[in-house]
Design a protein around this motif. Sequence first.
Motif, PDB file in Angstrom:
ATOM      1  N   LYS A  81       8.252 113.997  -7.298  1.00 58.21           N
ATOM      2  CA  LYS A  81       7.183 113.000  -7.233  1.00 58.21           C
ATOM      3  C   LYS A  81       6.992 112.409  -7.864  1.00 58.21           C
ATOM      4  O   LYS A  81       8.165 111.977  -9.211  1.00 58.21           O
ATOM      5  N   ILE A  82       6.033 111.439  -7.766  1.00 61.26           N
ATOM      6  CA  ILE A  82       5.598 109.848  -8.730  1.00 61.26           C
ATOM      7  C   ILE A  82       4.254 110.054  -8.802  1.00 61.26           C
ATOM      8  O   ILE A  82       3.669 111.079  -8.265  1.00 61.26           O
ATOM      9  N   LEU A  83       3.984 109.780 -10.364  1.00 59.43           N
ATOM     10  CA  LEU A  83       2.548 109.523 -10.327  1.00 59.43           C
ATOM     11  C   LEU A  83       2.044 108.327 -10.952  1.00 59.43           C
ATOM     12  O   LEU A  83       3.011 107.355 -11.031  1.00 59.43           O
ATOM     13  N   ALA A  84       0.895 108.423 -10.345  1.00 62.35           N
ATOM     14  CA  ALA A  84       0.183 107.067 -10.584  1.00 62.35           C
ATOM     15  C   ALA A  84      -0.927 106.586 -10.795  1.00 62.35           C
ATOM     16  O   ALA A  84      -1.862 107.997 -10.776  1.00 62.35           O
ATOM     17  N   TYR A  85      -1.519 106.180 -12.263  1.00 61.69           N
ATOM     18  CA  TYR A  85      -2.489 106.260 -12.625  1.00 61.69           C
ATOM     19  C   TYR A  85      -3.110 104.473 -13.061  1.00 61.69           C
ATOM     20  O   TYR A  85      -2.576 103.567 -13.015  1.00 61.69           O
ATOM     21  N   HIS A  86      -5.098 104.695 -12.954  1.00 60.76           N
ATOM     22  CA  HIS A  86      -4.905 103.617 -12.466  1.00 60.76           C
ATOM     23  C   HIS A  86      -6.524 104.036 -14.055  1.00 60.76           C
ATOM     24  O   HIS A  86      -6.992 104.534 -14.168  1.00 60.76           O
ATOM     25  N   LEU A  87      -6.429 102.882 -14.871  1.00 56.07           N
ATOM     26  CA  LEU A  87      -7.639 102.831 -15.725  1.00 56.07           C
ATOM     27  C   LEU A  87      -8.780 103.056 -15.199  1.00 56.07           C
ATOM     28  O   LEU A  87     -10.351 103.766 -15.973  1.00 56.07           O
ATOM     29  N   GLU A  88      -9.176 102.923 -14.382  1.00 59.79           N
ATOM     30  CA  GLU A  88     -10.966 101.848 -13.904  1.00 59.79           C
ATOM     31  C   GLU A  88     -11.396 102.812 -12.941  1.00 59.79           C
ATOM     32  O   GLU A  88     -12.149 102.764 -12.683  1.00 59.79           O
ATOM     33  N   LEU A  89     -10.653 103.181 -11.905  1.00 59.41           N
ATOM     34  CA  LEU A  89     -10.649 103.582 -10.748  1.00 59.41           C
ATOM     35  C   LEU A  89     -11.881 105.059 -10.991  1.00 59.41           C
ATOM     36  O   LEU A  89     -10.684 105.677 -12.062  1.00 59.41           O
ATOM     37  N   ASP A  90     -12.564 105.595  -9.693  1.00 52.33           N
ATOM     38  CA  ASP A  90     -13.014 106.647  -9.445  1.00 52.33           C
ATOM     39  C   ASP A  90     -11.954 107.452  -9.045  1.00 52.33           C
ATOM     40  O   ASP A  90     -10.957 106.672  -8.244  1.00 52.33           O
ATOM     41  N   PRO A  91     -11.807 108.592  -9.445  1.00 46.21           N
ATOM     42  CA  PRO A  91     -10.839 109.673  -8.913  1.00 46.21           C
ATOM     43  C   PRO A  91     -10.071 109.751  -7.602  1.00 46.21           C
ATOM     44  O   PRO A  91      -9.691 109.812  -7.325  1.00 46.21           O
ATOM     45  N   ASP A  92     -11.774 110.306  -7.025  1.00 46.74           N
ATOM     46  CA  ASP A  92     -11.996 110.433  -5.567  1.00 46.74           C
ATOM     47  C   ASP A  92     -11.984 109.020  -4.591  1.00 46.74           C
ATOM     48  O   ASP A  92     -10.945 108.860  -4.082  1.00 46.74           O
ATOM     49  N   LEU A  93     -12.055 107.983  -5.382  1.00 41.81           N
ATOM     50  CA  LEU A  93     -11.904 106.369  -4.372  1.00 41.81           C
ATOM     51  C   LEU A  93     -10.386 106.081  -4.712  1.00 41.81           C
ATOM     52  O   LEU A  93      -9.922 105.453  -4.366  1.00 41.81           O
ATOM     53  N   PHE A  94      -9.960 106.128  -5.182  1.00 45.95           N
ATOM     54  CA  PHE A  94      -7.722 106.259  -5.684  1.00 45.95           C
ATOM     55  C   PHE A  94      -7.732 106.788  -5.116  1.00 45.95           C
ATOM     56  O   PHE A  94      -6.832 106.118  -4.223  1.00 45.95           O
ATOM     57  N   LEU A  95      -8.026 108.535  -4.647  1.00 45.98           N
ATOM     58  CA  LEU A  95      -6.915 109.194  -4.116  1.00 45.98           C
ATOM     59  C   LEU A  95      -7.434 108.465  -2.417  1.00 45.98           C
ATOM     60  O   LEU A  95      -6.335 107.897  -1.492  1.00 45.98           O
ATOM     61  N   ALA A  96      -8.390 108.190  -2.095  1.00 48.58           N
ATOM     62  CA  ALA A  96      -8.273 107.692  -0.736  1.00 48.58           C
ATOM     63  C   ALA A  96      -7.713 106.402  -0.251  1.00 48.58           C
ATOM     64  O   ALA A  96      -7.629 106.083   0.785  1.00 48.58           O
ATOM     65  N   ARG A  97      -8.041 105.083  -1.350  1.00 45.88           N
ATOM     66  CA  ARG A  97      -6.826 104.288  -1.132  1.00 45.88           C
ATOM     67  C   ARG A  97      -6.315 104.251  -0.993  1.00 45.88           C
ATOM     68  O   ARG A  97      -5.534 103.876  -0.453  1.00 45.88           O
ATOM     69  N   ALA A  98      -5.092 105.589  -1.764  1.00 49.64           N
ATOM     70  CA  ALA A  98      -3.846 105.642  -1.988  1.00 49.64           C
ATOM     71  C   ALA A  98      -3.431 105.997  -0.602  1.00 49.64           C
ATOM     72  O   ALA A  98      -2.953 105.817  -0.033  1.00 49.64           O
ATOM     73  N   ARG A  99      -4.229 106.994  -0.446  1.00 44.17           N
ATOM     74  CA  ARG A  99      -3.503 107.703   1.243  1.00 44.17           C
ATOM     75  C   ARG A  99      -4.060 106.919   2.181  1.00 44.17           C
ATOM     76  O   ARG A  99      -2.927 106.515   3.090  1.00 44.17           O
ATOM     77  N   LEU A 100      -4.726 105.904   2.522  1.00 37.08           N
ATOM     78  CA  LEU A 100      -5.174 104.809   3.270  1.00 37.08           C
ATOM     79  C   LEU A 100      -3.811 104.111   3.058  1.00 37.08           C
ATOM     80  O   LEU A 100      -3.204 103.403   4.180  1.00 37.08           O
ATOM     81  N   ALA A 101      -3.512 103.524   2.093  1.00 37.27           N
ATOM     82  CA  ALA A 101      -2.220 102.549   2.430  1.00 37.27           C
ATOM     83  C   ALA A 101      -1.047 103.427   2.124  1.00 37.27           C
ATOM     84  O   ALA A 101      -0.209 102.581   2.485  1.00 37.27           O
ATOM     85  N   ILE A 102      -0.726 103.931   1.447  1.00 33.25           N
ATOM     86  CA  ILE A 102       0.144 104.499   1.497  1.00 33.25           C
ATOM     87  C   ILE A 102       0.883 105.885   2.904  1.00 33.25           C
ATOM     88  O   ILE A 102       2.085 105.854   3.381  1.00 33.25           O
ATOM     89  N   GLY A 103      -0.384 106.403   3.649  1.00 35.10           N
ATOM     90  CA  GLY A 103      -0.201 106.886   5.313  1.00 35.10           C
ATOM     91  C   GLY A 103       0.944 107.677   5.529  1.00 35.10           C
ATOM     92  O   GLY A 103       0.498 108.881   4.309  1.00 35.10           O
ATOM     93  N   ASP A 104       1.608 107.534   6.064  1.00 34.13           N
ATOM     94  CA  ASP A 104       2.665 109.005   6.398  1.00 34.13           C
ATOM     95  C   ASP A 104       3.792 109.085   5.507  1.00 34.13           C
ATOM     96  O   ASP A 104       5.340 109.433   5.473  1.00 34.13           O
ATOM     97  N   ARG A 105       3.504 107.570   4.644  1.00 43.49           N
ATOM     98  CA  ARG A 105       5.157 107.750   3.668  1.00 43.49           C
ATOM     99  C   ARG A 105       5.494 108.491   2.883  1.00 43.49           C
ATOM    100  O   ARG A 105       6.076 108.860   2.585  1.00 43.49           O
ATOM    101  N   ALA A 106       4.194 109.203   2.382  1.00 49.72           N
ATOM    102  CA  ALA A 106       4.210 110.370   1.514  1.00 49.72           C
ATOM    103  C   ALA A 106       3.024 111.295   1.030  1.00 49.72           C
ATOM    104  O   ALA A 106       1.852 110.414   2.225  1.00 49.72           O
ATOM    105  N   ASN A 107       2.624 112.006   0.910  1.00 47.39           N
ATOM    106  CA  ASN A 107       1.754 113.032   0.836  1.00 47.39           C
ATOM    107  C   ASN A 107       1.462 113.017  -0.950  1.00 47.39           C
ATOM    108  O   ASN A 107       1.281 112.857  -1.711  1.00 47.39           O
ATOM    109  N   VAL A 108       0.208 112.739  -0.708  1.00 39.66           N
ATOM    110  CA  VAL A 108      -0.864 112.315  -2.311  1.00 39.66           C
ATOM    111  C   VAL A 108      -1.572 112.733  -2.119  1.00 39.66           C
ATOM    112  O   VAL A 108      -2.527 113.484  -0.974  1.00 39.66           O
TER     113      VAL A 108
END
Length: 308
Positions: free
Chosen positions: A188-215
């Motif tokens: 797996k790869i780990l993605a970290y952000h210094l400022e974003l709310d964790p749930d918002l980061f998760l939602a934006r990542a899932r939208l951006a990555i789509g079916d290319r990976a499970n987030v």
Amino acid sequence: MRENDAVTSATRQPETPASTQLSTSLHQGNASALRPRLIATDLDGTLLRDDKSVSPRTVAALAAAEAAGIEVFFVTGRPARWMDVVSDHVHGHGLAICGNGAAVVDLHGGPGNHRFVKVRELARENALDAVRLLREAVPGTMYAVEQTYGFHQEPAYPKLHMELPDKLLPAEELLAADGPSADQPVLKILAYHLELDPDLFLARARLAIGDRANVTRSSPSALLEISGPGVSKASTLALCCAEHGISREEVVAFGDMPNDVEMLTWAGRSYAMGNAHPDVIAAASGRTVANNEDGVAVVIEQLLAERA
């Protein structure tokens, strides 16, 4: 994967249910359930207390379940090399699901001598796509790469984990076909952000990555875990259960964070911890007390009492 600190609770913490609520939740909708044959439990924030210990009560409950013929599977986001915390408590099969379903590991050899039984890797092409898409959607994202026997990170990625990285390079170089440990699968790869709310980061990542990976995520901070398409605790647990002739109706699962949601939804009975994330509470069929109150042991004891 948890960060290297004692915090294990979710971003938003609901109150621990009262004992009367617990008693009700243990039996709701389960009157016709099959007798359990397998217990699948998350570790951090679930089976483990916040100090990363396994309480004597929990040790006794796990042993009693195994003695009653109920297999216990540890199902965690942790890498295999972090499983020493429970290596003394494996019974019988000795198997654990690690990396959010990316690997099935035989822990019988003890710390440092584990054996990979099954690996569900994240293809480098998919990993590179995920990195690119998330960089574009969420500037400021930093990455680390988890492999079967290695851990690498970008230079800017903070010291979050229990070890020093093997290599410090941009994610694109770490994931290149000729990159470090190119002969090892990427789990797996780990993605970290210094400022974003964790749930918002998760939602934006899932939208951006789509079916290319499970987030998903298991940390209280903005730390995401990105695995191969379709790879989750639930899908790997389903494979293991099929190999053992165990139906989903015979599985009891426990969890506390978003990376547990699919597993709790899949299992015949499932319990959200008292310290669980709201999405976990919504997904589970029942609820128990918090990890620091031995919530897993409480349920196991009552399940065994039902069998008596």
